[in-house]
Write an enzyme that holds these catalytic residues in place. Structure first.
Site, PDB file in Angstrom:
ATOM      1  N   LYS A  44       0.873  -1.181   0.000  1.00 34.53           N
ATOM      2  CA  LYS A  44       0.000   0.000   0.000  1.00 34.53           C
ATOM      3  C   LYS A  44       0.912   1.234   0.000  1.00 34.53           C
ATOM      4  CE  LYS A  44      -3.727   2.529   0.630  1.00 34.53           C
ATOM      5  NZ  LYS A  44      -4.445   2.871  -0.617  1.00 34.53           N
ATOM      6  N   SER A  45       0.491   2.311  -0.650  1.00 27.20           N
ATOM      7  CA  SER A  45       1.351   3.494  -0.774  1.00 27.20           C
ATOM      8  C   SER A  45       1.662   4.131   0.577  1.00 27.20           C
ATOM      9  CB  SER A  45       0.690   4.539  -1.671  1.00 27.20           C
ATOM     10  OG  SER A  45       0.595   4.070  -2.998  1.00 27.20           O
ATOM     11  N   ASN A  68     -13.077   2.984  -5.351  1.00 23.52           N
ATOM     12  CA  ASN A  68     -12.540   3.289  -4.021  1.00 23.52           C
ATOM     13  C   ASN A  68     -12.092   4.732  -3.918  1.00 23.52           C
ATOM     14  OD1 ASN A  68      -9.417   3.751  -3.374  1.00 23.52           O
ATOM     15  ND2 ASN A  68      -9.590   2.600  -5.319  1.00 23.52           N
ATOM     16  N   ALA A  69     -12.202   5.232  -2.690  1.00 24.17           N
ATOM     17  CA  ALA A  69     -11.550   6.495  -2.340  1.00 24.17           C
ATOM     18  C   ALA A  69     -11.042   6.283  -0.910  1.00 24.17           C
ATOM     19  CB  ALA A  69     -12.511   7.663  -2.418  1.00 24.17           C
ATOM     20  N   MET A  70     -10.024   5.443  -0.795  1.00 26.24           N
ATOM     21  CA  MET A  70      -9.483   5.136   0.531  1.00 26.24           C
ATOM     22  C   MET A  70      -8.883   6.395   1.159  1.00 26.24           C
ATOM     23  SD  MET A  70     -10.348   2.061   0.405  1.00 26.24           S
ATOM     24  CE  MET A  70      -9.822   1.549   2.032  1.00 26.24           C
ATOM     25  N   CYS A 123      -2.787   8.627  -7.942  1.00 25.15           N
ATOM     26  CA  CYS A 123      -4.070   8.420  -7.265  1.00 25.15           C
ATOM     27  C   CYS A 123      -5.058   9.472  -7.775  1.00 25.15           C
ATOM     28  CB  CYS A 123      -3.914   8.536  -5.752  1.00 25.15           C
ATOM     29  SG  CYS A 123      -5.483   8.238  -4.907  1.00 25.15           S
ATOM     30  N   THR A 185      -6.029   3.698 -11.014  1.00 21.91           N
ATOM     31  CA  THR A 185      -7.483   3.648 -11.235  1.00 21.91           C
ATOM     32  C   THR A 185      -7.986   4.814 -12.094  1.00 21.91           C
ATOM     33  OG1 THR A 185      -7.666   4.714  -9.075  1.00 21.91           O
ATOM     34  CG2 THR A 185      -8.016   2.347  -9.158  1.00 21.91           C
ATOM     35  N   GLY A 209     -10.551  -2.991 -11.704  1.00 22.84           N
ATOM     36  CA  GLY A 209     -11.252  -4.227 -12.055  1.00 22.84           C
ATOM     37  C   GLY A 209     -11.580  -4.331 -13.538  1.00 22.84           C
ATOM     38  N   GLY A 235      -4.506  -3.296 -14.288  1.00 21.26           N
ATOM     39  CA  GLY A 235      -5.844  -2.763 -14.519  1.00 21.26           C
ATOM     40  C   GLY A 235      -6.787  -3.848 -15.002  1.00 21.26           C
TER      41      GLY A 235
HETATM   42  O1  RRO Z   1      -5.621   5.255  -1.111  1.00 21.39           O
HETATM   43  C1  RRO Z   1      -6.307   5.487  -2.130  1.00 21.39           C
HETATM   44  O2  RRO Z   1      -7.416   6.055  -2.054  1.00 21.39           O
HETATM   45  C2  RRO Z   1      -5.867   5.138  -3.496  1.00 21.39           C
HETATM   46  C3  RRO Z   1      -4.580   5.306  -3.948  1.00 21.39           C
HETATM   47 BR1  RRO Z   1      -3.192   5.855  -2.834  1.00 21.39          BR
HETATM   48  C4  RRO Z   1      -4.293   5.059  -5.327  1.00 21.39           C
HETATM   49  O3  RRO Z   1      -3.171   5.195  -5.811  1.00 21.39           O
HETATM   50  N1  RRO Z   1      -5.297   4.645  -6.132  1.00 21.39           N
HETATM   51  C5  RRO Z   1      -6.546   4.493  -5.679  1.00 21.39           C
HETATM   52  O4  RRO Z   1      -7.439   4.142  -6.448  1.00 21.39           O
HETATM   53  N2  RRO Z   1      -6.833   4.733  -4.355  1.00 21.39           N
END
Ligand code: RRO
Length: 292
Positions: A44-45, A68-70, A123, A185, A209, A235
Site C-alpha cells: 500500500k502506498s 474506491n476512495a481510501m 491516485c 485507477t 477491475g 488494470g
Molecule cells: O488510497 C487510495 O485512495 C488510493 C490510492 Br493511494 C491510489 O493510488 N489509487 C486508488 O485508487 N486509491
C-alpha cells in the site's frame, strides 16, 4: 515451477505481481501473498506523514469492478517495521509525496529494505498528491529523478486520467525510471438512487477491475510504442487470457489487485498454472507481438 525474471532492476519469482493497495499493509499479508504464488508484491502506498484516509464509505463493490476512495491511509515511516522480516523477498514499496523532496525523503527510508520502489504519481482523488503530479510531465520527471538518483530500482505508476499518457511515460523515462507501471485507477463515481447521493463519502474515487481492462490495454500499447522502458501492465487482469493480452500489448509483467480483493489470493496459482502449464506460454515470445 517457473524461472525467476528480472524486470526494471527487480528479480521476481514469476510475471505476476500483487498490485498496490490490496493486502499490502502488513509484512504478514505480503509474505502470505508471496507464499500463495505471486512473483512479487507491491505495498500500500506510503507517504511523508501518517494518514487516516477518507471518511467512509470508502469502497463500493460493483458488478465489474471496484470503486474506491481510501484516501491514502498509511502509517508513514513506521511501515519500515513491517518490512524487517521480509529479507530479500521481491517486495516493492509504493511511495507518494507532494513534491520531489518529499518523494526523496520517503524513498530514503526504504534504502536497503526493499527490492525496489514504485512511485505513485497517480491516485485519482489525492488532493495535493498524485492527482496533480501525475498529469504534469515536468513534475513527473522531477519526482522520478529525485528518487532514481538514490540508486534503487524505480518503477513509476501512471494515471490513465490524462489526454496523452505517452507524454507522461517519456517524462518518467527522462527522470531515470527503471520501469513504467500502467495504470492506476480511472476517476469515476456512482450515485445511490435510493439515497440520491454519491455512494462514496469522498464523492469521487478510482475505478479498478474488469471494467477498466480495455483502458489499461490501450495505455500499455501506446506506452510500448513511445517508450523504451519495460512496462508492467495493471488494470482489471483476472485471467491468464488477460495476462497474454497485456503481454501482446507490450507488458513484460503484470500486477493484479481487484481480482485478489474480489476473489482471493488463489488467483495467483490459478493464473500461473493456466499461463505456464495449461497454455504453455513463453512470455518472451509474445511480449509486444500485437505491434505491427
Ligand atoms: O488510497 C487510495 O485512495 C488510493 C490510492 Br493511494 C491510489 O493510488 N489509487 C486508488 O485508487 N486509491
Amino acid at each position: 515451477r517457473t524461472e525467476p525474471v528480472t524486470i526494471g532492476g527487480v528479480t521476481l519469482n514469476n510475471h505476476l505481481l500483487l498490485a498496490a493497495g490490496v493486502l499490502g499493509t502488513t509484512g504478514a499479508s505480503l509474505s502470505r501473498v508471496l507464499a500463495c504464488g505471486a512473483g512479487g508484491v507491491v505495498t500500500k502506498s506510503i507517504g511523508p506523514q501518517p494518514k487516516d484516509g477518507h471518511a467512509g464509505p470508502c469502497i463500493a463493490l460493483l458488478d465489474d469492478g471496484i470503486l474506491n476512495a481510501m484516501g491514502l491511509p498509511n502509517p508513514s515511516r513506521e511501515f519500515t517495521g513491517e518490512l524487517s522480516g521480509l529479507g530479500s523477498k521481491p517486495v516493492i514499496v509504493s511511495i507518494f509525496g507532494g513534491d520531489p523532496e518529499e518523494f526523496a525523503e520517503v524513498a530514503g527510508w526504504f534504502k536497503g529494505m526493499a527490492a525496489g520502489l514504485e512511485l505513485n504519481l497517480s491516485c485519482p482523488h489525492a488532493e495535493g498528491y498524485g492527482a496533480s503530479i501525475g498529469v504534469n510531465p515536468d513534475l513527473v520527471e522531477k519526482c522520478t529523478r529525485a528518487v532514481s538518483t538514490l540508486g534503487m530500482p524505480t518503477w513509476v505508476k501512471l494515471t490513465p486520467n490524462v489526454t496523452d499518457i505517452t507524454a507522461i511515460g517519456k517524462a518518467a523515462e527522462r527522470g531515470g525510471a527503471s520501469a513504467i507501471v500502467a495504470v492506476n485507477t480511472v476517476k469515476a463515481m456512482r450515485i445511490s438512487t435510493a439515497l440520491r447521493r454519491p455512494v462514496l463519502g469522498n464523492r469521487y474515487g478510482g475505478l479498478s477491475g474488469e471494467a477498466i481492462f480495455p483502458v489499461a490495454v490501450r495505455c500499455v500499447y501506446e506506452l510500448y510504442e513511445a517508450c523504451s522502458l519495460p512496462i508492467i501492465g495493471c488494470g482489471g487482469i483476472s485471467s491468464a487470457d488477460n495476462v497474454i493480452e497485456m503481454m501482446m500489448a507490450g507488458a513484460c509483467a503484470v500486477e493484479i489487485g481487484s481480482a485478489v480483493q474480489k476473489h482471493d489470493i488463489t488467483v495467483f496459482e490459478t493464473i500461473k498454472n493456466d499461463l505456464y502449464a495449461k497454455k504453455g506460454i513463453d512470455p518472451a515470445e509474445i511480449i509486444g507481438c500485437a505491434h505491427g
